[in-house]
Design an enzyme around this catalytic site. Structure first.
Site, PDB file in Angstrom:
ATOM      1  CB  SER A   1      32.050  42.433  47.804  1.00  0.00           C
ATOM      2  OG  SER A   1      31.834  43.638  47.442  1.00  0.00           O
ATOM      3  NE  ARG A   2      34.755  40.609  40.663  1.00  0.00           N
ATOM      4  CZ  ARG A   2      33.996  40.178  39.485  1.00  0.00           C
ATOM      5  NH1 ARG A   2      33.791  41.054  38.773  1.00  0.00           N
ATOM      6  NH2 ARG A   2      33.764  39.043  39.528  1.00  0.00           N
ATOM      7  CB  VAL A   3      32.583  47.339  45.712  1.00  0.00           C
ATOM      8  CG1 VAL A   3      32.621  48.908  46.450  1.00  0.00           C
ATOM      9  CG2 VAL A   3      32.151  47.708  44.271  1.00  0.00           C
TER      10      VAL A   3
END
Lengths: 132, 505
Positions: free
Chosen positions: B367-369
């Site tokens: 999850s890049r967030v």
């Protein structure tokens, strides 16, 4: 490269407009032989279908089809022709036809436009408004 | 009585008197050719891209959308029964871009991509319409994702957290639990103030019927809309379905609300677009997809966003689904969508068949967030879980070849086994974030080390009901404010120790 029906029609119309009417039979004969050389003779019917609108476009003319329930009088037709000429800036010729389903008024068909001035169209609009 | 009668008559009269016939100059065309849901139309010189066109057939009006504007003809996709359209049929331009009805009336309904009800609960009367194609919000109106969207799935909320406004791809082979994750996430939004939209693209209608039944049974249809473009629908409807769903979501976004939208699935969407493009004679590219297949998905997923407070503060969280063939994530469409989204949840067949469900691969899922979409307590207890899970799988593979393992490795293996047991979760049983923190704390603080691996799920269920019976304030606070400090840690430790005293290990 494949030549479209519209391109054939355009080339014929341009040749005719560039020359006097006396030359037209010769031009048409040459056009037939061109079609036969290209093996496109079978497309003649479709080219003929395209030709009137292409010719009108090039010559600055416009043929409008007027559909009405009863025959329109000369005065009405003239007013309609003048109004269309002013709107399109083209020389307009009206072709009339009768259709009882129009009920009253007229439906004008020109190039890719339809102008519905008929009673049947008005009734359709009324039905739609009441349904909403 | 007569007064009422007069009133009705007056109302009818006023409706009639308000009517004014207008002579509209309409641009028309004629059908040159029609086949496979595509029509070529002459005329229509002023037609716009994505304009609604009306085919005047003998059986009634059929709508279509202009997609190819050429010099002498227009390529149209037909939204409905194209068998009624014959060569020479008049086509009228409406001057309107394709739009769908939006609003609160859509909630709890199953609708077609054109916004018409298909659930037999009566027509939807909405006076608000949103365009199907819309440019995504710009940079100025956006803000970074900072609020979690709890899926209720332990493996996701701990390892690959999703934030409101994020686009998280769910990717995996067929029959591996992709839709189950999306449905569980929808069910978990109950009481969270999130509206949900599930867009079924090319799905079997029996599957969608099951989903609707499940959502109704769990009360999730109270805040959910289903946009259905089934497997038997024409490619044109499959193509517009996700954009129509997104337009419905944008209505709530503009009101400052949070929306979750699931696109199930974009592989079939790409296939329908390929079909349309090939029929429109657009040049095929890689895997026969047209050149703009990346833009097809990027312009859709860019519409998911988190708006800043000045622009209402709403969000659209997207969960696109991609079906891979034999686990091949390097195919054209999967790589495209992976590059567009803010992370992916990769479901692995081997894990699925070993009984690890949901079969989330900890190494390939990201999850890049990241942790900015997690509450502090979850960050604290689950911070290293992803690395631990990935390390365990490596060690487990290595340990198969030798029995002489040092103490540290043995310990890691034992912890890993328990971790994977904790990650196992039944379908339609989402878990609250406070319960998840409690379970992960019990694991990471070593309270589960003396529990047999086979008994982990039993231990977990017992702990949950023990805490629920106790109605402890610390756990309640965890659910509301998500804070974490030594006092909370100590209180949770005591709770777990108390529970352990009540059971025989």
């Amino acid at each position: 490269m494949k030549i479209s029906n519209e391109q054939y029609a355009r080339s014929l119309a341009e040749s005719c407009l560039e020359n006097s009417e006396a030359e037209w039979p010769k031009i048409i004969n040459r056009f037939y032989s061109l079609l036969s050389t290209n093996g496109d003779s079978n497309r003649l019917a479709l080219i003929i279908k395209e030709f009137p609108s292409v010719y009108d476009n090039l010559s600055g003319e416009l043929t409008a089809e007027v559909k009405s329930a009863r025959k329109l009088d000369k005065n009405t037709l003239e007013r309609l022709t003048n109004w269309l000429s002013a709107k399109t800036n083209l020389k307009v010729t009206c072709q009339t036809s009768l259709d009882e389903t129009v009920i009253g008024g007229a439906i004008v068909n020109y190039s890719d436009h339809i102008l519905d001035l008929s009673l049947s169209g008005g009734l359709k609009q009324l039905t739609k408004t009441l349904a909403e | 009585m007569s007064k009422t009668k007069d009133f009705i008559v007056e109302q009818l009269k006023s409706k009639l008197s308000g009517f004014e016939q207008t002579a509209k100059d309409q641009v028309v065309g004629k059908v040159l050719k029609v086949a496979d849901g595509i029509a070529l139309v002459s005329g229509l010189s002023t037609a716009m891209m994505s304009e609604i066109l009306e085919f005047e057939c003998a059986s009634g009006v059929v709508r279509g959308v202009a997609l190819n504007l050429e010099e002498n003809q227009v390529g149209v996709i037909i939204l409905g029964d194209y068998t009624a359209i014959k060569e020479g049929v008049i086509v009228k331009a409406t001057g309107r871009i394709l739009e769908v009805p939006v609003g609160e009336q859509m909630i709890g309904r199953v609708v077609s991509p054109l916004g018409e009800a298909v659930d037999g609960k009566g027509a939807i009367r909405s006076h608000k319409f949103y365009p199907v194609e819309k440019i995504a919000p710009g940079v100025i109106s956006r803000q970074s994702v900072d609020q979690p969207l709890q899926t209720g799935i332990k493996a996701i909320d701990s390892m690959v957290p999703i934030g409101r406004g994020q686009r998280e791809l769910i990717i995996g082979d067929r029959q591996i639990g992709k839709t189950a994750i999306a449905i569980d996430t929808i069910i978990n939004q109950k009481g969270q103030g999130v509206k949900c939209i599930y867009v079924a693209i090319g799905q079997k209608e029996s599957k969608v019927a099951n989903i609707v039944a499940k959502l109704e049974a769990t009360g999730a249809m109270e805040y959910t809309t289903i946009v259905l473009a089934g497997a038997s629908h024409p490619a044109s409807l499959l193509y517009i379905a996700p954009y129509a769903g997104c337009a419905m979501a944008e209505y709530f976004l503009d009101k400052g609300e949070d929306v979750l939208i699931v696109y199930d699935d974009l592989s079939k969407h790409a296939n329908s677009y390929r079909e349309i493009s090939l029929l429109l004679r657009r040049p095929p590219g890689r895997e026969a997809y047209p050149g703009d297949v990346f833009y097809l998905h990027s312009r859709l997923l860019e519409r998911s966003c988190k708006l800043n407070a000045e622009h209402g503060g709403g969000s659209i969280t997207a969960l696109p689904i991609i079906e891979t063939q034999a686990g091949d994530v390097s195919a054209y469409i999967p790589t495209n969508v992976i590059s567009i989204t803010d992370g992916q949840i990769y479901l692995e067949p081997d894990m699925f068949y070993q009984g690890n469900r949901p079969a989330i691969n900890a190494g390939l899922s990201v999850s890049r967030v990241g942790s900015s979409a997690q509450i502090k307590a979850m960050k604290k207890v689950a911070g290293k879980l992803r690395i631990e899970a990935a390390q365990y799988r490596e060690l487990a593979a290595f340990a198969q070849f030798g029995s002489d393992l040092d103490e540290d490795t043995k310990k890691k293996l034992e912890r890993g086994k328990r971790l994977f047991e904790v990650f196992k979760q039944g379908q339609f049983s989402p878990m609250s974030v406070a319960e998840q923190v409690l379970v992960f704390y019990a694991l990471t603080a070593g309270y589960m080390d003396d529990v047999e691996v086979e008994k982990i799920s039993e231990f977990e269920a017992g702990l949950k009901s023990f805490v629920a019976d106790k109605n402890d304030q610390v756990v309640k606070d965890l659910a509301t404010n998500g804070k974490w400090d030594e006092v909370i840690e100590k209180a949770l430790g005591e709770l777990i120790s108390d529970y352990k005293k009540t059971i025989s290990l």
